[in-house]
Design a protein around this motif. Sequence first.
Motif, short mmCIF file in Angstrom:
data_model
loop_
_atom_site.label_atom_id
_atom_site.label_comp_id
_atom_site.label_asym_id
_atom_site.label_seq_id
_atom_site.Cartn_x
_atom_site.Cartn_y
_atom_site.Cartn_z
N UNK A 327 1.00 -1.10 0.10
CA UNK A 327 0.04 -0.15 -0.08
C UNK A 327 0.93 1.23 0.06
N UNK A 328 2.23 1.20 -0.43
CA UNK A 328 2.99 2.24 -0.50
C UNK A 328 2.68 2.89 -1.73
N UNK A 329 2.22 4.23 -1.90
CA UNK A 329 1.97 5.02 -3.03
C UNK A 329 3.13 5.21 -3.98
N UNK A 330 3.21 4.99 -5.13
CA UNK A 330 4.46 5.44 -5.90
C UNK A 330 3.89 6.29 -7.05
N UNK A 331 4.58 7.41 -7.01
CA UNK A 331 4.15 8.32 -8.15
C UNK A 331 5.45 8.04 -9.40
N UNK A 332 5.00 7.28 -10.44
CA UNK A 332 5.91 6.87 -11.22
C UNK A 332 6.89 8.06 -11.96
N UNK A 333 8.00 7.60 -12.41
CA UNK A 333 9.16 8.52 -13.07
C UNK A 333 8.28 9.14 -14.20
N UNK A 334 7.43 8.65 -15.12
CA UNK A 334 6.97 9.07 -16.34
C UNK A 334 6.00 10.26 -15.98
N UNK A 335 5.50 10.18 -14.67
CA UNK A 335 4.78 11.50 -14.31
C UNK A 335 5.49 12.33 -13.27
N UNK A 336 6.20 11.77 -12.27
CA UNK A 336 6.68 12.40 -11.37
C UNK A 336 7.80 13.37 -11.84
N UNK A 337 8.72 12.79 -12.66
CA UNK A 337 9.97 13.94 -13.02
C UNK A 337 9.70 14.29 -14.50
#
Lengths: 409, 168
Positions: A327-337
């Motif tokens: 349940x750890x939320x990961x904002x992925x590279x293709x969005x986050x950076x």
Amino acid sequence: MTSADAANYYFKKAARIMDVGERIETLLVTPLREVKAQVSIELDNGEIRTFQGFRCQHDNSRGPMKGGLRYHPQVDAEEVMGLASLMTWKTAVVNLPYGGAKGGITVDPSTLSLKELERLTRKFVDQIHDVIGPTRDIPGPDLNTNPQVMAWIMDQYSKYHGHAPAVVTGKPVELYGSKGRETATARGLLSVCRQILQDVGLPMKGMRFAVQGFGNVGSHVSRLFAEAGGVLVAVSDVHGGVQNPRGLDVPGLFEHVKRQGSVKNFGGGTACTNEEVLTADCDVLVPAALGSVVDKELAKEVRARIVLEGANAPCTPEADEIFEQRGVLVVPDILANAGGVTVSYFEWVQNLQHVTWDEERVNSELDRMMAEAYEKVGQISRSRKLALRTSAYVLAIGRVGKATVLRGI
Amino acid sequence: MSITTQLVKKLVQIPIFGGLTVGEAAAFFEVAHEASVGKGATLFREGDDGDALLVILEGEVAVTRKGIELARLGKHTVLGEMSLMGEGEVRSATATALTDVKVLNVPSKRVQKMLKDDDVAALKVVANLAQVMSKRLQAINERLVSMSGGKKKEELADFGRILTTWQF
């Protein structure tokens, strides 16, 4: 697993969920064009050296192709191709009117003098000038390339095609570069951080965060997040790290780095390793250094509730699975950076229109585009019960796919 | 050789000789000659000069190409009709007698000369041949479509439909 392999893995995962079929998958994943060029230069001592240069243009259904140019001994055709497709998905997620590309030269730039680097860059432009251009393919900075390199590219390209600052982004601000370009990736991360905190009901003020990496992304993240009310509890760079559960003094840390060249031995906290930064007790973790630093085992130890991928593919797909289970939320590279390429887009827009935006405008437009992208990805995630990463790929495939269908094959 | 009126009446029932009057047919077959081959003999081979059209009068013939049997032809059917299309035509398949076979051999040179002279019988035969060919082409097209999965694929349109179910 390289970041290119990881991107390919996530693309496939999303494509299977969407059930696009094998042949459409092949269509979407196969690059449009791959150029391999011989780049021979005379070194300062008169020796002749020949390097390999690459430019992969992955997809242009949504517009001219965009992607960095890297100088690194490990650059090869395969890596460049994978990273080019990553750019296709990234530009689609933030809805920039671009396709994806990537390029590079197989070289260790630390072994070259500045003059040699200039000759190498100009020679490479000689070899690829007819496939790049403001409406074809727009390179930008990447690993070991900087605003100076971009300035040479612009100058060399302009010798062939006339004044054309929009052929390349990441130029020096004094030479058609955009204000806010340097902090763009970090600002984009801040934007999605604010939104995800709101979604989970955590206030920005007092939010505890840890950053791995203190380069262009990590340093600005540390500063911007702290200015927004966050508490930096751990930070590291290649030399080592420092942590303080009550918060590190960020202006003091910058002073220290200015003097010592590293965050290591900063007096405001206790020494820690790079790995300890990743497992520090915090709310938000920002891996902003290398790829694949969070593997399956480490993912079990991560204590943050939110992971913002500042670097490309810092988490392996196995780690990603663990985070999903936990349940750890990961904002992925293709969005986050994606903030970096977004401001590159603003630079291109300013160049094409012969105008200059002030930094405020750059930042507010960036915030708006990142917010929109996050909102769309969040919608898919909620309505389809998919992780943010898969949702981002679904959004990207949908946008690229729609453009492809509308244009026709 | 003169062929019997009885045979002529049979021949005009074969599609490519359809519409010929008995008189026209008699003229058309004027220089035709009968030939007999034994079971297992080869009437012509793939790549041979296509010098004549054959009408099977008795027996059965297998038409093969690269070892694959394309057709079995019996009494009162025609083979080698492509040779009428012009000079330089070579046999596109091999014809082998499955039984003792009797054929009527119409030299293609003769037919081409008749065509040059605007002979009505020859023109009718060629017009018939065009019809036969177009039917064959249609059959082949249908076969091609069925081989590629029964119906025409619309992968791009299908993809577009998939995407509409992923509206965002």
